[in-house]
Write a protein that holds these residues in place. Structure first.
Motif, PDB file in Angstrom:
ATOM      1  N   ASP A   3       0.912  -1.020   0.019  1.00  0.00           N
ATOM      2  CA  ASP A   3       0.058   0.064  -0.123  1.00  0.00           C
ATOM      3  C   ASP A   3       0.901   1.176   0.080  1.00  0.00           C
ATOM      4  OD1 ASP A   3      -2.202   1.447   0.073  1.00  0.00           O
ATOM      5  OD2 ASP A   3      -2.790   0.785   2.148  1.00  0.00           O
ATOM      6  N   GLN A   5       2.548   3.690   1.769  1.00  0.00           N
ATOM      7  CA  GLN A   5       2.985   3.761   3.467  1.00  0.00           C
ATOM      8  C   GLN A   5       3.725   4.980   3.920  1.00  0.00           C
ATOM      9  OE1 GLN A   5       4.955  -0.107   2.685  1.00  0.00           O
ATOM     10  NE2 GLN A   5       3.686  -0.976   4.301  1.00  0.00           N
ATOM     11  N   TRP A  47      -2.223  14.583  -1.832  1.00  0.00           N
ATOM     12  CA  TRP A  47      -2.472  13.423  -1.659  1.00  0.00           C
ATOM     13  C   TRP A  47      -2.105  12.834  -0.263  1.00  0.00           C
ATOM     14  CZ3 TRP A  47      -6.231  11.439  -4.146  1.00  0.00           C
ATOM     15  CH2 TRP A  47      -6.349  11.814  -5.439  1.00  0.00           C
ATOM     16  N   CYS A  48      -0.930  13.281   0.168  1.00  0.00           N
ATOM     17  CA  CYS A  48      -0.677  13.016   1.703  1.00  0.00           C
ATOM     18  C   CYS A  48      -1.914  13.291   2.501  1.00  0.00           C
ATOM     19  CB  CYS A  48       0.514  13.620   2.059  1.00  0.00           C
ATOM     20  SG  CYS A  48       2.027  12.802   1.366  1.00  0.00           S
ATOM     21  N   VAL A  51      -4.398  10.675   2.025  1.00  0.00           N
ATOM     22  CA  VAL A  51      -4.272   9.124   2.371  1.00  0.00           C
ATOM     23  C   VAL A  51      -3.612   9.309   3.886  1.00  0.00           C
ATOM     24  CG1 VAL A  51      -4.048   8.298  -0.082  1.00  0.00           C
ATOM     25  CG2 VAL A  51      -2.023   8.806   1.362  1.00  0.00           C
ATOM     26  N   PHE A  52      -3.124   9.928   4.468  1.00  0.00           N
ATOM     27  CA  PHE A  52      -2.642   9.818   5.714  1.00  0.00           C
ATOM     28  C   PHE A  52      -3.412  10.811   6.719  1.00  0.00           C
ATOM     29  CE2 PHE A  52       1.396   9.407   3.209  1.00  0.00           C
ATOM     30  CZ  PHE A  52       1.416   7.914   3.082  1.00  0.00           C
ATOM     31  N   GLN A  53      -4.584  11.352   5.994  1.00  0.00           N
ATOM     32  CA  GLN A  53      -4.888  12.747   6.817  1.00  0.00           C
ATOM     33  C   GLN A  53      -4.146  13.360   7.662  1.00  0.00           C
ATOM     34  OE1 GLN A  53      -7.928   9.683   8.494  1.00  0.00           O
ATOM     35  NE2 GLN A  53      -8.635   9.191   6.428  1.00  0.00           N
ATOM     36  N   ARG A  95      -5.172   2.508   1.412  1.00  0.00           N
ATOM     37  CA  ARG A  95      -4.946   3.685   1.063  1.00  0.00           C
ATOM     38  C   ARG A  95      -4.981   3.823  -0.297  1.00  0.00           C
ATOM     39  NH1 ARG A  95      -0.515   3.286   5.053  1.00  0.00           N
ATOM     40  NH2 ARG A  95      -1.463   4.266   7.090  1.00  0.00           N
ATOM     41  N   LEU A  98      -8.410   4.440  -1.416  1.00  0.00           N
ATOM     42  CA  LEU A  98      -8.887   5.699  -0.878  1.00  0.00           C
ATOM     43  C   LEU A  98      -8.626   6.675  -1.778  1.00  0.00           C
ATOM     44  CD1 LEU A  98     -10.408   7.610   0.945  1.00  0.00           C
ATOM     45  CD2 LEU A  98      -8.151   7.515   2.595  1.00  0.00           C
ATOM     46  N   ALA A  99      -7.308   6.719  -2.120  1.00  0.00           N
ATOM     47  CA  ALA A  99      -6.908   7.580  -3.187  1.00  0.00           C
ATOM     48  C   ALA A  99      -7.652   7.626  -4.597  1.00  0.00           C
ATOM     49  CB  ALA A  99      -5.418   7.407  -3.575  1.00  0.00           C
TER      50      ALA A  99
END
Ligand code: HEM
Length: 121
Positions: A3, A5, A47-48, A51-53, A95, A98-99
């Protein structure tokens, strides 16, 4: 395959998406005058944040698109297909999913805002 990461993975994804986009007959013209390095940095932050909120992107994503002349549903279909293929070729997991889902969702919202789903009454 793993994924997304780390932020470095997001950078890999963003680079792969924009590398060669100028050569795309539909999308290329829109990126001809764009500062590629600055745009990529913004997109890595965007995008960070997705995917990482992580919350580092504080921009207003729609604004630049309102200024792009001649966009059609075909442009968005191409953009989303390119994004999906770029993700799926490299990453697999929640993730990555989600993207792709977020790209599809935002593409839908942009098209509605641009009036591309107008129906005749
Ligand atoms: C027809 C499809 C699209 C085209 C041609 C396009 C093109 C562009 C261009 C030219 C910019 C401004 C670059 C600059 O000068 O800095 C931009 C910014 C951006 N685009 Fe798109 N885009 C498309 C679809 C999408 C979609 C579906 C997303 C959904 C994730 C997206 C997300 C963004 C974001 C987050 C920015 C940065 C906004 C900011 O300045 O904060 N774009 N895009």
């Amino acid at each position: 395959m793993t994924d997304l990461q780390t932020p470095a993975d997001v950078r890999t994804l963003v680079s792969a998406f924009y590398d060669g986009i100028e050569a795309d007959p539909l999308l290329g013209p829109y990126f001809a005058d764009v500062d590629g390095a600055a745009h990529r940095e913004r997109m890595v932050g965007f995008w960070c944040s997705v995917v990482f909120q992580s919350g580092e992107y504080r921009g207003r994503p729609f604004a630049p698109h309102a200024r792009l002349a001649g966009l059609t549903r075909e442009h968005f279909a191409r953009w989303v297909a390119r994004f999906r293929a770029t993700v799926r070729a490299r990453f697999e997991g929640p993730r990555a999913d989600l993207a792709v889902a977020r790209a599809e969702q935002i593409a839908g919202v942009f098209q509605v805002k641009l009036g591309l789903w107008a129906v005749e009454n």
